[in-house]
Structures are given as C-alpha cells and as structure tokens.
Write a protein that holds these residues in place. Structure first.
Motif, PDB file in Angstrom:
ATOM      1  N   ALA A 168      56.203  21.833  65.190  1.00 29.59           N
ATOM      2  CA  ALA A 168      56.189  23.274  64.935  1.00 29.59           C
ATOM      3  C   ALA A 168      57.506  23.871  65.413  1.00 29.59           C
ATOM      4  O   ALA A 168      58.168  23.316  66.293  1.00 29.59           O
ATOM      5  CB  ALA A 168      55.015  23.910  65.669  1.00 29.59           C
ATOM      6  N   ALA A 201      52.840  27.982  67.420  1.00 28.65           N
ATOM      7  CA  ALA A 201      54.209  28.508  67.295  1.00 28.65           C
ATOM      8  C   ALA A 201      54.198  30.020  67.098  1.00 28.65           C
ATOM      9  O   ALA A 201      55.006  30.739  67.704  1.00 28.65           O
ATOM     10  CB  ALA A 201      54.935  27.820  66.136  1.00 28.65           C
ATOM     11  N   PRO A 216      49.620  23.543  64.645  1.00 30.23           N
ATOM     12  CA  PRO A 216      51.022  23.717  65.053  1.00 30.23           C
ATOM     13  C   PRO A 216      51.573  25.116  64.760  1.00 30.23           C
ATOM     14  O   PRO A 216      52.234  25.714  65.615  1.00 30.23           O
ATOM     15  CB  PRO A 216      51.769  22.650  64.251  1.00 30.23           C
ATOM     16  CG  PRO A 216      50.748  21.607  63.955  1.00 30.23           C
ATOM     17  CD  PRO A 216      49.461  22.361  63.792  1.00 30.23           C
ATOM     18  N   GLN A 217      51.288  25.637  63.591  1.00 31.30           N
ATOM     19  CA  GLN A 217      51.813  26.955  63.239  1.00 31.30           C
ATOM     20  C   GLN A 217      51.120  28.058  64.032  1.00 31.30           C
ATOM     21  O   GLN A 217      51.766  29.032  64.428  1.00 31.30           O
ATOM     22  CB  GLN A 217      51.690  27.215  61.732  1.00 31.30           C
ATOM     23  CG  GLN A 217      52.490  28.405  61.277  1.00 31.30           C
ATOM     24  CD  GLN A 217      53.984  28.247  61.563  1.00 31.30           C
ATOM     25  OE1 GLN A 217      54.597  27.250  61.193  1.00 31.30           O
ATOM     26  NE2 GLN A 217      54.580  29.233  62.226  1.00 31.30           N
ATOM     27  N   THR A 266      53.897  17.894  63.732  1.00 33.50           N
ATOM     28  CA  THR A 266      53.494  18.077  62.337  1.00 33.50           C
ATOM     29  C   THR A 266      53.668  16.817  61.494  1.00 33.50           C
ATOM     30  O   THR A 266      53.155  16.746  60.385  1.00 33.50           O
ATOM     31  CB  THR A 266      54.297  19.222  61.690  1.00 33.50           C
ATOM     32  OG1 THR A 266      55.686  18.914  61.761  1.00 33.50           O
ATOM     33  CG2 THR A 266      54.024  20.548  62.394  1.00 33.50           C
ATOM     34  N   VAL A 307      51.269  20.275  68.440  1.00 34.54           N
ATOM     35  CA  VAL A 307      52.434  20.901  67.808  1.00 34.54           C
ATOM     36  C   VAL A 307      53.235  19.919  66.948  1.00 34.54           C
ATOM     37  O   VAL A 307      54.170  20.320  66.258  1.00 34.54           O
ATOM     38  CB  VAL A 307      53.368  21.597  68.827  1.00 34.54           C
ATOM     39  CG1 VAL A 307      52.620  22.706  69.550  1.00 34.54           C
ATOM     40  CG2 VAL A 307      53.994  20.624  69.792  1.00 34.54           C
TER      41      VAL A 307
END
Length: 157
Positions: A109, A73, A69-70, A103, A101
C-alpha cells in the motif's frame, strides 16, 4: 502521529480476523476481514461473539484482505500527523499489520514509512466503560488508555 494497534486472528498463526488502529486523538479504523470457513474453537468462543461490540459512533469496515491495504493507507493518509508511530503490546500485531499492507510480490500500500514499538504491558483490567477483551478495537483503546491515562475520555470516539 501515534497509533495503537491490536489484531485478532484465527488461532496461533491463523488468518487475520480483525485489525484496529486508534490514533492518539481518538480516530479509529476497525477492519473486520471476511472470516475463514473453519474457526478455531477458542476463537469461536472468545473472539467471534464480541467482534462487533464497539464503542458508540464507531464504524466497522467490513473488507477482504485485498481491500485492507488501501483502507489502512487511507487511514494513515487522512491523519495528517507525519510518520505513523505504531504502538502495540504483542509482536504478532506488527506481523499482521505488515502482512495486511502487502499487495503483491514486492508491492505494498502507498505508505512511505512506518515505525513500530512493542510495549509489553497488560491493557486489562481497564476502566473503559463497555470494553471487552479480545475485541481488537477495544484492546487498542485499552492499550492507549493504559499508556496514556485519560486519553479515552479526552478524545472519545
């Protein structure tokens, strides 16, 4: 900004193996997720041997699903192009990106907005030198090239 998306996964409905996003300008994110212990036979034969075949100067990001996810992003955030407009050729790609994405329950994210467009088009055969089908990164580049001819050479990775 436009992004072209492709994913590879472990058989119908199986775990995500790789995810590629290629911007209209040629920037790319290629995530390779830790593979599961049991790989479907077709995937073992057709996807796994070419998973690391990428264009020159392309970085592979190895990560877990927890880190994905990070990474996604950050990639969208580093491409100062407004709302990500994500183009793909198959609905599962949208599903896998959306799952990637998330979390946790009710959390995702830090991506404020995304738009999706599923365009049913065959990206292969392609004229991209070195392209291999069933590699998420090459498939994303091939989709971009199919929809915007000449884009690979004008913004080569």
């Amino acid at each position: 900004m436009k992004y072209f998306l492709d994913t590879e996964f472990n058989g119908f409905g199986g775990e995500l193996l790789s995810l590629a996003l290629v911007s209209e300008h040629g920037d790319a994110l290629y995530l390779v997720i830790d593979p599961p212990a049991d790989i479907e036979p077709w995937v073992a034969e057709n996807v796994m041997p070419i998973m690391y075949s990428v264009p020159d100067r392309t970085e592979i990001t190895f990560c877990t699903m927890d880190a994905a996810p990070q990474e996604i992003a950050d990639f969208f955030g580093n491409s100062s192009g407004g709302v990500p407009y994500i183009i793909t050729d198959w609905p599962d790609d949208v599903r896998y990106l959306c799952q990637a994405v998330i979390t946790g329950p009710g959390m995702m994210a830090p991506i404020a907005r995304m738009q999706f467009d599923v365009v049913r088009v065959d990206a292969y055969p392609t004229t991209l030198p070195g392209a291999v089908q069933h590699n998420a990164l090459w498939d994303a580049y091939a989709l971009r090239e199919r929809l915007f001819p000449g884009s690979f050479e004008s913004a080569r990775p």
